[in-house]
Write a protein that holds these residues in place. Sequence first.
Motif, PDB file in Angstrom:
ATOM      1  N   ILE A  87      30.815   9.911  67.313  1.00 23.34           N
ATOM      2  CA  ILE A  87      29.845   8.815  67.215  1.00 23.34           C
ATOM      3  C   ILE A  87      29.585   8.226  68.604  1.00 23.34           C
ATOM      4  O   ILE A  87      28.436   8.037  69.007  1.00 23.34           O
ATOM      5  CB  ILE A  87      30.351   7.719  66.251  1.00 23.34           C
ATOM      6  CG1 ILE A  87      30.432   8.270  64.818  1.00 23.34           C
ATOM      7  CG2 ILE A  87      29.458   6.475  66.314  1.00 23.34           C
ATOM      8  CD1 ILE A  87      31.259   7.424  63.875  1.00 23.34           C
ATOM      9  N   SER A  88      30.657   7.969  69.328  1.00 23.75           N
ATOM     10  CA  SER A  88      30.540   7.390  70.663  1.00 23.75           C
ATOM     11  C   SER A  88      29.751   8.298  71.604  1.00 23.75           C
ATOM     12  O   SER A  88      28.878   7.827  72.355  1.00 23.75           O
ATOM     13  CB  SER A  88      31.939   7.130  71.227  1.00 23.75           C
ATOM     14  OG  SER A  88      31.862   6.640  72.532  1.00 23.75           O
ATOM     15  N   LEU A  89      30.026   9.587  71.580  1.00 25.15           N
ATOM     16  CA  LEU A  89      29.308  10.525  72.445  1.00 25.15           C
ATOM     17  C   LEU A  89      27.818  10.553  72.124  1.00 25.15           C
ATOM     18  O   LEU A  89      26.983  10.583  73.032  1.00 25.15           O
ATOM     19  CB  LEU A  89      29.903  11.928  72.306  1.00 25.15           C
ATOM     20  CG  LEU A  89      31.271  12.138  72.938  1.00 25.15           C
ATOM     21  CD1 LEU A  89      31.813  13.528  72.590  1.00 25.15           C
ATOM     22  CD2 LEU A  89      31.204  11.951  74.444  1.00 25.15           C
ATOM     23  N   ALA A  90      27.493  10.540  70.857  1.00 29.64           N
ATOM     24  CA  ALA A  90      26.081  10.548  70.458  1.00 29.64           C
ATOM     25  C   ALA A  90      25.367   9.291  70.952  1.00 29.64           C
ATOM     26  O   ALA A  90      24.231   9.360  71.431  1.00 29.64           O
ATOM     27  CB  ALA A  90      25.959  10.674  68.938  1.00 29.64           C
ATOM     28  N   ILE A  91      26.048   8.165  70.863  1.00 29.09           N
ATOM     29  CA  ILE A  91      25.461   6.916  71.344  1.00 29.09           C
ATOM     30  C   ILE A  91      25.285   6.958  72.864  1.00 29.09           C
ATOM     31  O   ILE A  91      24.227   6.592  73.387  1.00 29.09           O
ATOM     32  CB  ILE A  91      26.308   5.704  70.907  1.00 29.09           C
ATOM     33  CG1 ILE A  91      26.228   5.550  69.383  1.00 29.09           C
ATOM     34  CG2 ILE A  91      25.853   4.432  71.623  1.00 29.09           C
ATOM     35  CD1 ILE A  91      27.219   4.563  68.805  1.00 29.09           C
ATOM     36  N   LYS A  92      26.309   7.436  73.573  1.00 29.40           N
ATOM     37  CA  LYS A  92      26.218   7.537  75.023  1.00 29.40           C
ATOM     38  C   LYS A  92      25.077   8.458  75.451  1.00 29.40           C
ATOM     39  O   LYS A  92      24.426   8.222  76.468  1.00 29.40           O
ATOM     40  CB  LYS A  92      27.537   8.039  75.615  1.00 29.40           C
ATOM     41  CG  LYS A  92      28.611   6.992  75.639  1.00 29.40           C
ATOM     42  CD  LYS A  92      29.889   7.548  76.224  1.00 29.40           C
ATOM     43  CE  LYS A  92      30.991   6.508  76.160  1.00 29.40           C
ATOM     44  NZ  LYS A  92      32.268   7.043  76.658  1.00 29.40           N
ATOM     45  N   GLN A  93      24.848   9.501  74.675  1.00 29.91           N
ATOM     46  CA  GLN A  93      23.763  10.448  74.969  1.00 29.91           C
ATOM     47  C   GLN A  93      22.409   9.907  74.509  1.00 29.91           C
ATOM     48  O   GLN A  93      21.394  10.541  74.728  1.00 29.91           O
ATOM     49  CB  GLN A  93      24.028  11.790  74.284  1.00 29.91           C
ATOM     50  CG  GLN A  93      25.234  12.518  74.804  1.00 29.91           C
ATOM     51  CD  GLN A  93      25.599  13.727  73.945  1.00 29.91           C
ATOM     52  OE1 GLN A  93      24.962  14.031  72.943  1.00 29.91           O
ATOM     53  NE2 GLN A  93      26.650  14.415  74.350  1.00 29.91           N
ATOM     54  N   GLN A  94      22.454   8.757  73.863  1.00 33.25           N
ATOM     55  CA  GLN A  94      21.249   8.136  73.294  1.00 33.25           C
ATOM     56  C   GLN A  94      20.547   9.094  72.334  1.00 33.25           C
ATOM     57  O   GLN A  94      19.320   9.144  72.260  1.00 33.25           O
ATOM     58  CB  GLN A  94      20.309   7.652  74.400  1.00 33.25           C
ATOM     59  CG  GLN A  94      20.930   6.588  75.256  1.00 33.25           C
ATOM     60  CD  GLN A  94      20.000   6.058  76.331  1.00 33.25           C
ATOM     61  OE1 GLN A  94      18.884   6.520  76.508  1.00 33.25           O
ATOM     62  NE2 GLN A  94      20.487   5.058  77.050  1.00 33.25           N
ATOM     63  N   ASN A  95      21.371   9.828  71.586  1.00 32.40           N
ATOM     64  CA  ASN A  95      20.860  10.780  70.614  1.00 32.40           C
ATOM     65  C   ASN A  95      20.932  10.133  69.231  1.00 32.40           C
ATOM     66  O   ASN A  95      21.962  10.174  68.557  1.00 32.40           O
ATOM     67  CB  ASN A  95      21.683  12.071  70.666  1.00 32.40           C
ATOM     68  CG  ASN A  95      21.120  13.165  69.798  1.00 32.40           C
ATOM     69  OD1 ASN A  95      20.507  12.903  68.762  1.00 32.40           O
ATOM     70  ND2 ASN A  95      21.338  14.402  70.215  1.00 32.40           N
ATOM     71  N   GLU A  96      19.836   9.536  68.831  1.00 29.15           N
ATOM     72  CA  GLU A  96      19.798   8.773  67.590  1.00 29.15           C
ATOM     73  C   GLU A  96      20.116   9.627  66.366  1.00 29.15           C
ATOM     74  O   GLU A  96      20.880   9.211  65.498  1.00 29.15           O
ATOM     75  CB  GLU A  96      18.420   8.127  67.431  1.00 29.15           C
ATOM     76  CG  GLU A  96      18.300   7.244  66.212  1.00 29.15           C
ATOM     77  CD  GLU A  96      16.938   6.581  66.109  1.00 29.15           C
ATOM     78  OE1 GLU A  96      16.656   6.030  65.027  1.00 29.15           O
ATOM     79  OE2 GLU A  96      16.161   6.594  67.085  1.00 29.15           O
ATOM     80  N   GLU A  97      19.542  10.816  66.301  1.00 38.19           N
ATOM     81  CA  GLU A  97      19.761  11.675  65.135  1.00 38.19           C
ATOM     82  C   GLU A  97      21.219  12.123  65.031  1.00 38.19           C
ATOM     83  O   GLU A  97      21.797  12.124  63.952  1.00 38.19           O
ATOM     84  CB  GLU A  97      18.822  12.887  65.167  1.00 38.19           C
ATOM     85  CG  GLU A  97      17.388  12.543  64.867  1.00 38.19           C
ATOM     86  CD  GLU A  97      17.212  11.829  63.524  1.00 38.19           C
ATOM     87  OE1 GLU A  97      17.754  12.301  62.509  1.00 38.19           O
ATOM     88  OE2 GLU A  97      16.527  10.790  63.501  1.00 38.19           O
ATOM     89  N   LEU A  98      21.801  12.486  66.161  1.00 40.17           N
ATOM     90  CA  LEU A  98      23.197  12.900  66.164  1.00 40.17           C
ATOM     91  C   LEU A  98      24.112  11.731  65.792  1.00 40.17           C
ATOM     92  O   LEU A  98      25.075  11.905  65.038  1.00 40.17           O
ATOM     93  CB  LEU A  98      23.580  13.473  67.526  1.00 40.17           C
ATOM     94  CG  LEU A  98      24.964  14.103  67.644  1.00 40.17           C
ATOM     95  CD1 LEU A  98      25.139  15.231  66.633  1.00 40.17           C
ATOM     96  CD2 LEU A  98      25.178  14.606  69.062  1.00 40.17           C
ATOM     97  N   ALA A  99      23.789  10.547  66.298  1.00 45.57           N
ATOM     98  CA  ALA A  99      24.579   9.352  65.970  1.00 45.57           C
ATOM     99  C   ALA A  99      24.485   9.042  64.474  1.00 45.57           C
ATOM    100  O   ALA A  99      25.496   8.738  63.835  1.00 45.57           O
ATOM    101  CB  ALA A  99      24.113   8.156  66.796  1.00 45.57           C
ATOM    102  N   LYS A 100      23.280   9.134  63.921  1.00 46.91           N
ATOM    103  CA  LYS A 100      23.112   8.900  62.474  1.00 46.91           C
ATOM    104  C   LYS A 100      23.933   9.898  61.667  1.00 46.91           C
ATOM    105  O   LYS A 100      24.604   9.532  60.697  1.00 46.91           O
ATOM    106  CB  LYS A 100      21.642   9.034  62.083  1.00 46.91           C
ATOM    107  CG  LYS A 100      20.781   7.879  62.466  1.00 46.91           C
ATOM    108  CD  LYS A 100      19.343   8.156  62.017  1.00 46.91           C
ATOM    109  CE  LYS A 100      18.394   7.088  62.464  1.00 46.91           C
ATOM    110  NZ  LYS A 100      17.006   7.383  62.052  1.00 46.91           N
TER     111      LYS A 100
END
Length: 68
Positions: A30-43
Amino acid sequence: MIETMKETRRIWLYSKKTTSEKLYDEHRQISLAIKQQNEELAKHAMASHFCHVEKVLMQYFETTESIK
């Protein structure tokens, strides 16, 4: 809400089928997806995490209900 989250963490960490490493990995994803600003991956990572938490809680409640 805070007390519920504390109890959820306690149940999760002491569940027979889950480990703290799995919990750590899910939060890391979750943290990595947020850091990458990857909304779909974070969701997706959050949804997956919530699904696992729900399964653990359901197993816990089923077990405790059968004891009563």
